[in-house]
Design an enzyme around this catalytic site. Structure first.
Site, PDB file in Angstrom:
ATOM      1  N   LYS A 186       1.073  -1.087   0.222  1.00 28.11           N
ATOM      2  CA  LYS A 186       0.552   0.473  -0.335  1.00 28.11           C
ATOM      3  C   LYS A 186       0.815   1.166   0.382  1.00 28.11           C
ATOM      4  O   LYS A 186       0.286   2.123  -0.557  1.00 28.11           O
ATOM      5  CB  LYS A 186      -1.173   0.454   1.429  1.00 28.11           C
ATOM      6  CG  LYS A 186      -1.522  -0.850   1.457  1.00 28.11           C
ATOM      7  CD  LYS A 186      -2.057  -0.992   2.757  1.00 28.11           C
ATOM      8  CE  LYS A 186      -3.383  -2.212   3.100  1.00 28.11           C
ATOM      9  NZ  LYS A 186      -3.180  -2.238   4.698  1.00 28.11           N
ATOM     10  N   GLY A 187       2.525   1.034   0.308  1.00 24.87           N
ATOM     11  CA  GLY A 187       2.833   1.991   0.786  1.00 24.87           C
ATOM     12  C   GLY A 187       3.153   3.824  -0.242  1.00 24.87           C
ATOM     13  O   GLY A 187       3.907   4.320  -0.187  1.00 24.87           O
ATOM     14  N   GLU A 203       7.172   2.853  -6.376  1.00 25.12           N
ATOM     15  CA  GLU A 203       7.673   2.344  -4.864  1.00 25.12           C
ATOM     16  C   GLU A 203       8.006   3.539  -3.740  1.00 25.12           C
ATOM     17  O   GLU A 203       8.107   4.666  -4.276  1.00 25.12           O
ATOM     18  CB  GLU A 203       8.688   1.830  -4.421  1.00 25.12           C
ATOM     19  CG  GLU A 203       8.287  -0.226  -4.917  1.00 25.12           C
ATOM     20  CD  GLU A 203       7.916  -0.739  -3.060  1.00 25.12           C
ATOM     21  OE1 GLU A 203       7.625   0.188  -2.275  1.00 25.12           O
ATOM     22  OE2 GLU A 203       8.254  -1.428  -3.070  1.00 25.12           O
ATOM     23  N   ASP A 204       7.658   3.107  -2.369  1.00 25.55           N
ATOM     24  CA  ASP A 204       7.865   3.749  -1.760  1.00 25.55           C
ATOM     25  C   ASP A 204       9.564   3.979  -1.149  1.00 25.55           C
ATOM     26  O   ASP A 204       9.935   5.062  -0.787  1.00 25.55           O
ATOM     27  CB  ASP A 204       6.337   3.805  -0.719  1.00 25.55           C
ATOM     28  CG  ASP A 204       6.722   1.977   0.267  1.00 25.55           C
ATOM     29  OD1 ASP A 204       7.451   1.722  -0.969  1.00 25.55           O
ATOM     30  OD2 ASP A 204       5.957   2.440   1.806  1.00 25.55           O
ATOM     31  N   ASP A 233      15.599  -0.620   0.817  1.00 29.33           N
ATOM     32  CA  ASP A 233      15.267  -0.852   1.765  1.00 29.33           C
ATOM     33  C   ASP A 233      16.410  -2.410   1.564  1.00 29.33           C
ATOM     34  O   ASP A 233      17.615  -1.459   1.273  1.00 29.33           O
ATOM     35  CB  ASP A 233      14.514  -1.344   2.934  1.00 29.33           C
ATOM     36  CG  ASP A 233      15.152  -1.134   4.784  1.00 29.33           C
ATOM     37  OD1 ASP A 233      15.570  -0.949   4.964  1.00 29.33           O
ATOM     38  OD2 ASP A 233      14.770  -2.888   4.898  1.00 29.33           O
ATOM     39  N   LYS A 255      17.229   3.559   1.318  1.00 29.39           N
ATOM     40  CA  LYS A 255      17.850   3.802   1.993  1.00 29.39           C
ATOM     41  C   LYS A 255      19.545   2.699   1.358  1.00 29.39           C
ATOM     42  O   LYS A 255      19.102   1.668   1.993  1.00 29.39           O
ATOM     43  CB  LYS A 255      17.175   3.454   3.076  1.00 29.39           C
ATOM     44  CG  LYS A 255      16.935   3.602   4.351  1.00 29.39           C
ATOM     45  CD  LYS A 255      16.088   2.703   5.439  1.00 29.39           C
ATOM     46  CE  LYS A 255      14.769   3.473   5.838  1.00 29.39           C
ATOM     47  NZ  LYS A 255      14.232   2.181   7.022  1.00 29.39           N
ATOM     48  N   PHE A 277      13.877   4.517  10.721  1.00 31.13           N
ATOM     49  CA  PHE A 277      12.737   3.590  10.532  1.00 31.13           C
ATOM     50  C   PHE A 277      11.904   5.306   9.981  1.00 31.13           C
ATOM     51  O   PHE A 277      11.422   6.196  10.707  1.00 31.13           O
ATOM     52  CB  PHE A 277      12.168   2.769  11.284  1.00 31.13           C
ATOM     53  CG  PHE A 277      10.767   2.005  10.712  1.00 31.13           C
ATOM     54  CD1 PHE A 277      11.571   1.164   9.815  1.00 31.13           C
ATOM     55  CD2 PHE A 277      10.113   3.129  11.201  1.00 31.13           C
ATOM     56  CE1 PHE A 277       9.863   0.511  10.103  1.00 31.13           C
ATOM     57  CE2 PHE A 277       9.057   1.739  10.817  1.00 31.13           C
ATOM     58  CZ  PHE A 277       8.848   0.995  10.008  1.00 31.13           C
ATOM     59  N   VAL A 278      11.449   5.043   9.082  1.00 29.95           N
ATOM     60  CA  VAL A 278      10.973   6.383   8.477  1.00 29.95           C
ATOM     61  C   VAL A 278       8.767   6.241   8.355  1.00 29.95           C
ATOM     62  O   VAL A 278       8.555   5.278   8.406  1.00 29.95           O
ATOM     63  CB  VAL A 278      11.325   7.410   7.679  1.00 29.95           C
ATOM     64  CG1 VAL A 278      12.026   8.043   7.637  1.00 29.95           C
ATOM     65  CG2 VAL A 278      11.327   6.563   5.871  1.00 29.95           C
ATOM     66  N   ASP A 301       3.939   3.221   6.572  1.00 24.88           N
ATOM     67  CA  ASP A 301       3.856   2.823   8.109  1.00 24.88           C
ATOM     68  C   ASP A 301       4.919   2.348   8.866  1.00 24.88           C
ATOM     69  O   ASP A 301       5.259   1.887   8.552  1.00 24.88           O
ATOM     70  CB  ASP A 301       1.974   1.410   7.995  1.00 24.88           C
ATOM     71  CG  ASP A 301       2.698   0.747   7.755  1.00 24.88           C
ATOM     72  OD1 ASP A 301       3.703   0.113   6.521  1.00 24.88           O
ATOM     73  OD2 ASP A 301       2.117  -0.256   8.255  1.00 24.88           O
ATOM     74  N   ARG A 333       0.718   6.142   7.828  1.00 22.92           N
ATOM     75  CA  ARG A 333      -0.031   6.475   6.525  1.00 22.92           C
ATOM     76  C   ARG A 333       0.011   7.791   5.313  1.00 22.92           C
ATOM     77  O   ARG A 333       0.477   8.211   4.486  1.00 22.92           O
ATOM     78  CB  ARG A 333      -0.085   4.892   5.620  1.00 22.92           C
ATOM     79  CG  ARG A 333       0.125   4.088   5.746  1.00 22.92           C
ATOM     80  CD  ARG A 333      -0.960   2.899   4.539  1.00 22.92           C
ATOM     81  NE  ARG A 333      -0.462   1.742   5.082  1.00 22.92           N
ATOM     82  CZ  ARG A 333       0.729   1.034   4.879  1.00 22.92           C
ATOM     83  NH1 ARG A 333       1.479   1.515   3.922  1.00 22.92           N
ATOM     84  NH2 ARG A 333       0.719  -0.346   5.701  1.00 22.92           N
TER      85      ARG A 333
HETATM   86  P1  IMP Z   1      12.599  -4.432   1.146  1.00 23.64           P
HETATM   87  O1  IMP Z   1      13.432  -3.943   0.518  1.00 23.64           O
HETATM   88  O2  IMP Z   1      12.862  -5.961   0.233  1.00 23.64           O
HETATM   89  O3  IMP Z   1      13.755  -5.109   2.224  1.00 23.64           O
HETATM   90  O4  IMP Z   1      11.475  -3.866   1.713  1.00 23.64           O
HETATM   91  C1  IMP Z   1      11.507  -2.191   1.160  1.00 23.64           C
HETATM   92  C2  IMP Z   1       9.660  -2.883   1.724  1.00 23.64           C
HETATM   93  O5  IMP Z   1       9.693  -2.749   3.457  1.00 23.64           O
HETATM   94  C3  IMP Z   1       9.306  -1.188   1.450  1.00 23.64           C
HETATM   95  O6  IMP Z   1       7.849  -1.318   0.434  1.00 23.64           O
HETATM   96  C4  IMP Z   1       7.975  -0.589   2.800  1.00 23.64           C
HETATM   97  O7  IMP Z   1       7.121  -1.768   3.110  1.00 23.64           O
HETATM   98  C5  IMP Z   1       9.280  -1.044   4.429  1.00 23.64           C
HETATM   99  N1  IMP Z   1       9.869  -0.358   4.814  1.00 23.64           N
HETATM  100  C6  IMP Z   1      11.104  -0.343   4.711  1.00 23.64           C
HETATM  101  N2  IMP Z   1      12.246   0.560   5.296  1.00 23.64           N
HETATM  102  C7  IMP Z   1      10.809   1.097   6.055  1.00 23.64           C
HETATM  103  C8  IMP Z   1      10.140   2.785   6.884  1.00 23.64           C
HETATM  104  O8  IMP Z   1      11.728   3.021   7.007  1.00 23.64           O
HETATM  105  N3  IMP Z   1       9.236   2.346   7.131  1.00 23.64           N
HETATM  106  C9  IMP Z   1       8.300   1.937   6.365  1.00 23.64           C
HETATM  107  N4  IMP Z   1       8.097   0.831   6.396  1.00 23.64           N
HETATM  108  C10 IMP Z   1       9.554   0.285   4.975  1.00 23.64           C
HETATM  109 MG    MG Z   2       6.662  -1.067   0.142  1.00 25.66          MG
END
Ligand code: IMP
Ligand code: MG
Length: 174
Positions: free
Chosen positions: A41-42, A97-98, A101, A129, A150-151, A157, A163
């Site tokens: 949903k982000g 994407e939001d 990470d 990040k 963590f944002v 969220d 959100r």
């Molecule tokens: P990754 O890149 O597979 O580790 O996962 C990314 C997902 O983790 C994002 O789409 C978010 O849903 C969640 N996420 C990662 N960092 C944050 C943060 O700082 N705040 C909120 N959600 C986060």
């Molecule tokens: Mg996401």
């Protein structure tokens, strides 16, 4: 009780940056249709704002994914909770994407999408990040690179909360 939230990127700065991204994206696609894919949903808030600032023709679709569980998380295997409504074959796909990470979710998702034969496949993320990256992901457009914090806000969220904040903030845990 409400958590204390420190502003990391103000609403004004987010808006300004999204306008810049919209311009760049419009320059690249020109008169060709760009098919935005929002990762729920982000990515919703970002995609809506971005779409309004793209002058190329835009179509949109939505997808929802989740990790397969903690033991397989390291493999980056994600489960499709909601798949796209339309085929992406031959389309100029831009995944919105939001945040990126570790990069696991996105790298797996991009593999799935690539196998479906889009004409082009690019990635736009509001936040990145880079310090947290485990799997390499080629990102075409980044809103802001942020430190390993963590944002929340602008779609992101904490336990499904925050959100709807119009800025990007960091929760200050007591
Ligand atoms: P990754 O890149 O597979 O580790 O996962 C990314 C997902 O983790 C994002 O789409 C978010 O849903 C969640 N996420 C990662 N960092 C944050 C943060 O700082 N705040 C909120 N959600 C986060
Ligand atoms: Mg996401």
């Amino acid at each position: 009780m409400q958590d204390k939230i420190r502003v990391l990127v103000s609403e004004e700065d987010v808006d300004k940056r999204i306008e810049e991204l919209g311009k760049k994206i419009s320059e690249l696609y020109g008169d060709e249709t760009v098919h935005l894919i929002c990762v729920l949903k982000g990515g919703v808030f970002f995609m809506c704002e971005l779409a309004k600032r793209i002058t190329s023709p835009v179509s949109m679709d939505f997808m929802s994914v989740s990790s397969y569980g903690s033991d397989t998380k390291s493999s980056g295997v994600v489960k499709i909770i909601k798949d796209l409504d339309e085929s992406i074959q031959g389309k100029n796909v831009l995944v919105v994407e939001d945040i990126i990470d570790s990069g696991r979710t996105l790298s797996y998702l991009l593999e799935i999408l690539k196998s479906r034969g889009p004409k082009t496949l690019r990635l736009c993320t509001l936040l990145d990040k880079p310090d947290r990256r485990v799997v390499n992901v080629d990102v075409d457009y980044v809103g802001f690179e942020i430190p390993d914090e963590f944002v929340v806000g602008y779609g992101l969220d904490y336990d499904q909360k925050y959100r709807n904040l119009p800025y990007i903030g960091v929760i200050e845990f007591e």
